[in-house]
Structure formats: structure tokens, C-alpha cells
Write a protein that holds these residues in place. Sequence first.
Motif, mmCIF file in Angstrom:
data_model
loop_
_atom_site.group_PDB
_atom_site.id
_atom_site.type_symbol
_atom_site.label_atom_id
_atom_site.label_comp_id
_atom_site.label_asym_id
_atom_site.label_seq_id
_atom_site.Cartn_x
_atom_site.Cartn_y
_atom_site.Cartn_z
ATOM 1 N N ARG A 146 -8.978 -5.991 -8.563
ATOM 2 C CA ARG A 146 -8.545 -5.420 -9.846
ATOM 3 C C ARG A 146 -9.626 -5.660 -10.892
ATOM 4 O O ARG A 146 -10.040 -6.798 -11.108
ATOM 5 C CB ARG A 146 -7.233 -6.062 -10.282
ATOM 6 N N ASP A 159 -14.922 -0.482 -4.802
ATOM 7 C CA ASP A 159 -14.921 0.796 -5.527
ATOM 8 C C ASP A 159 -13.926 1.724 -4.832
ATOM 9 O O ASP A 159 -14.271 2.487 -3.929
ATOM 10 C CB ASP A 159 -16.332 1.392 -5.516
ATOM 11 N N ASN A 160 -12.671 1.662 -5.262
ATOM 12 C CA ASN A 160 -11.606 2.426 -4.607
ATOM 13 C C ASN A 160 -11.780 3.927 -4.782
ATOM 14 O O ASN A 160 -11.469 4.701 -3.875
ATOM 15 C CB ASN A 160 -10.241 1.989 -5.160
ATOM 16 N N GLU A 161 -12.282 4.355 -5.942
ATOM 17 C CA GLU A 161 -12.493 5.786 -6.152
ATOM 18 C C GLU A 161 -13.507 6.324 -5.157
ATOM 19 O O GLU A 161 -13.307 7.374 -4.553
ATOM 20 C CB GLU A 161 -12.949 6.030 -7.597
ATOM 21 N N LYS A 189 -3.131 0.719 -9.567
ATOM 22 C CA LYS A 189 -4.414 1.320 -9.935
ATOM 23 C C LYS A 189 -5.255 1.646 -8.710
ATOM 24 O O LYS A 189 -5.947 2.667 -8.687
ATOM 25 C CB LYS A 189 -5.197 0.396 -10.866
ATOM 26 N N ASP A 190 -5.237 0.800 -7.677
ATOM 27 C CA ASP A 190 -6.054 1.102 -6.499
ATOM 28 C C ASP A 190 -5.597 2.397 -5.846
ATOM 29 O O ASP A 190 -6.414 3.196 -5.383
ATOM 30 C CB ASP A 190 -6.074 -0.066 -5.506
ATOM 31 N N ARG A 192 -4.155 4.945 -7.433
ATOM 32 C CA ARG A 192 -4.586 6.043 -8.312
ATOM 33 C C ARG A 192 -6.081 6.312 -8.160
ATOM 34 O O ARG A 192 -6.518 7.466 -8.141
ATOM 35 C CB ARG A 192 -4.253 5.720 -9.774
ATOM 36 N N ASP A 193 -6.863 5.251 -8.039
ATOM 37 C CA ASP A 193 -8.312 5.424 -7.897
ATOM 38 C C ASP A 193 -8.667 6.118 -6.580
ATOM 39 O O ASP A 193 -9.550 6.980 -6.539
ATOM 40 C CB ASP A 193 -9.013 4.069 -7.972
ATOM 41 N N ARG A 194 -7.997 5.740 -5.504
ATOM 42 C CA ARG A 194 -8.276 6.380 -4.208
ATOM 43 C C ARG A 194 -7.902 7.859 -4.245
ATOM 44 O O ARG A 194 -8.614 8.706 -3.695
ATOM 45 C CB ARG A 194 -7.526 5.648 -3.091
ATOM 46 N N ALA A 196 -7.906 9.705 -6.928
ATOM 47 C CA ALA A 196 -8.915 10.356 -7.775
ATOM 48 C C ALA A 196 -10.168 10.683 -6.969
ATOM 49 O O ALA A 196 -10.772 11.754 -7.144
ATOM 50 C CB ALA A 196 -9.270 9.453 -8.962
ATOM 51 N N GLY A 197 -10.564 9.790 -6.077
ATOM 52 C CA GLY A 197 -11.707 10.055 -5.211
ATOM 53 C C GLY A 197 -11.439 11.222 -4.281
ATOM 54 O O GLY A 197 -12.334 12.045 -4.006
#
Length: 336
Positions: A146, A159-161, A189-190, A192-194, A196-197
Amino acid sequence: MATIYEVSEAAGVSLATVSRVMNGNAKVSERTRQKVLDAMESLGYQPNAIAQSLASNRTNSIGLLVSELHGSYFGDLMSTVEQVLKNNGKHVIITAGHVDEKSELEAIDFLKSRRCDALIVHAEAVSDDYLKALAQSEVPVAVINRQVTGIESRCFVVDNEKGGYIATKAVLDQGHKQIGYISGPLLKKDARDRLAGHFRALAENGIERAQSPIYEGDYHELSGQNGCLTLLKETPGLTAVICANDEMASGAMTAAREAGVSVPQNLSVVGFDNVLFSRYLFPKLTTVENPISAMGEMAANWILQEVYNVKSKQPIEHLFVPELVARASLGRAPDA
């Protein structure tokens, strides 16, 4: 029963040196440390942990908060942190927050009440403001998985995105255009970031978001099963499913098999995490490496350096780069 004075005499060193060895002080040479340890062993000396704690204001214990106690992901984290700290004479007290704010707060209060010298937290429900306040308290804290603005030097993240992007790009590179996605719970958040990627990779290939159906899972196997069945039913012609973690990918593969859909001949499946079981599924799971063990090791080394003055053998890193692990569950699109 032997005393610290007898240990001092047998080792030929001062009482202060014996105390430094017992408290893990890095200022003692290895030769001297070994002399003291040998003397303690030959005399059968057992340090009084309570007395040590009072004298040094240290308990030599570190609190570790994880979201869950089950599963390969958190198992890898817990075992790595415990081993690194144990090798340096420290002990770990573990508790779980279950992705619930009240439970996480109670768990952190419990660890603080145990007089832990430092905390390593994998917290998902408490606010960033709370973590920033915690970082400014007397107890040093490291945050795993986080990124919190203002305390980046205490955070250890992947870097999850980019990981989500890598997973989807690998599928697109195999000619797939009808791609479903099973996300983690989007309050995290992880997750959501994945996602987004995933969307970034689609956009680069001219695919609209609406063309890629999304099912929100919960990171557990059953939601992977339900998600895959739902996507297959609602999107005829689907040729690939990307999952936000390996546990859901395992469920998706089970659902496909039970529905008579062959993996990867008719449906490719990709996961995220590269946990141990991913290489033993059939077919073996293509996934994205999430270096949770490396993050745990780095957080533990940071604690040792910051709290106990034990110099890390490697530079402290805070951002970890994910990589694709290509295996048999990803194949060419049937019409490619």
C-alpha cells in the motif's frame, strides 16, 4: 543457575558486552559475540526476557498484521518475515485484520499493547490518515502492499497498475479480443490499480471498456468460479479471462472445465500473484509475479536497520516491478 556475571567471566568480556550480545546490538564483533554465546551455552545460562526488556527498553518482538491467516499469498509473507527476523534473534507476533476497519484497529492496538518494538502492517481498511498518524507515533511501522502519500519511505509495494497492464497485454499479444476480467473487490486499491492497468492495455489496442465485461470478485476461489460462469453465459464468444489473483483464476479454470470449455484451447486464463499452487494447476497457470516475499523481506530488513541498527546487506527498495510468468493456461485465440 548461572548468572550474567559468570558468563562475563567465562567469556572474558565486560558485563556491558554480554548485555549487548543478548540485546542483538550490532556493535559487537562476530568473534566476541561467539565467545559470549559459547559461554552462555556451556554454563546453561538462560537470559531473563523480562529483565532484558526492562534493561534495554526492547522486547525483541515485531508485530505483523495481515489481512488473512489462510492462503499461499499471506503464508509466503508471514513465513518470509518470520524467517528474516528470527535469523536476527527477533520474534514475530501475528494477527489478522480481515479487511475490516474495526478489526484492523483492534489488531494494531493489540500489537502495541504487547510492547512490540515495531510493526509491519498489511492493512486494507484503515485510512491513509490513520497510517500516517501511526507512522508518526513512537512505534516504527512499515506498510506492505500500500502506497501512502507522505510516508513513502515506509511503504513496500508492487506496481499493481503495471501488473494489470502486463497481464492484459500478454492476452492481447496472443490475438484475443473477446476478453473478460474478474477483479478483486474494488474497495481495495490494489484491485482498482490492476483493473486500471487492464483498461490501459485495452485502450492501447483500440478496445473500448464496454467491450470487456467485468465481474467483481472477492479474491477467493468461489468468486472466480462464479465470475467465469457468469462471463461465459453473458458473453458468447469469450476467448480469455483475466483474474486479479491466482485463487480466483483457479476457480475460473475449475468452472471452465466443469462447463466443458477447454483451457487454453477454447478459453485462456491468466492470474496474478504467482503463488505456489499456480505452477501445479492443470494446465499450469500463466500469471503475474507479485513479489510479496521480497516485499516482506525488505520490510523486515528495514525494521532491523531502523530499529536495531542491523545494516541491511542489500539496498532498501520500496517499489517492486511485476513480471509475467508465462505457462500453459494462455494460448493463441482460437480465431487468431
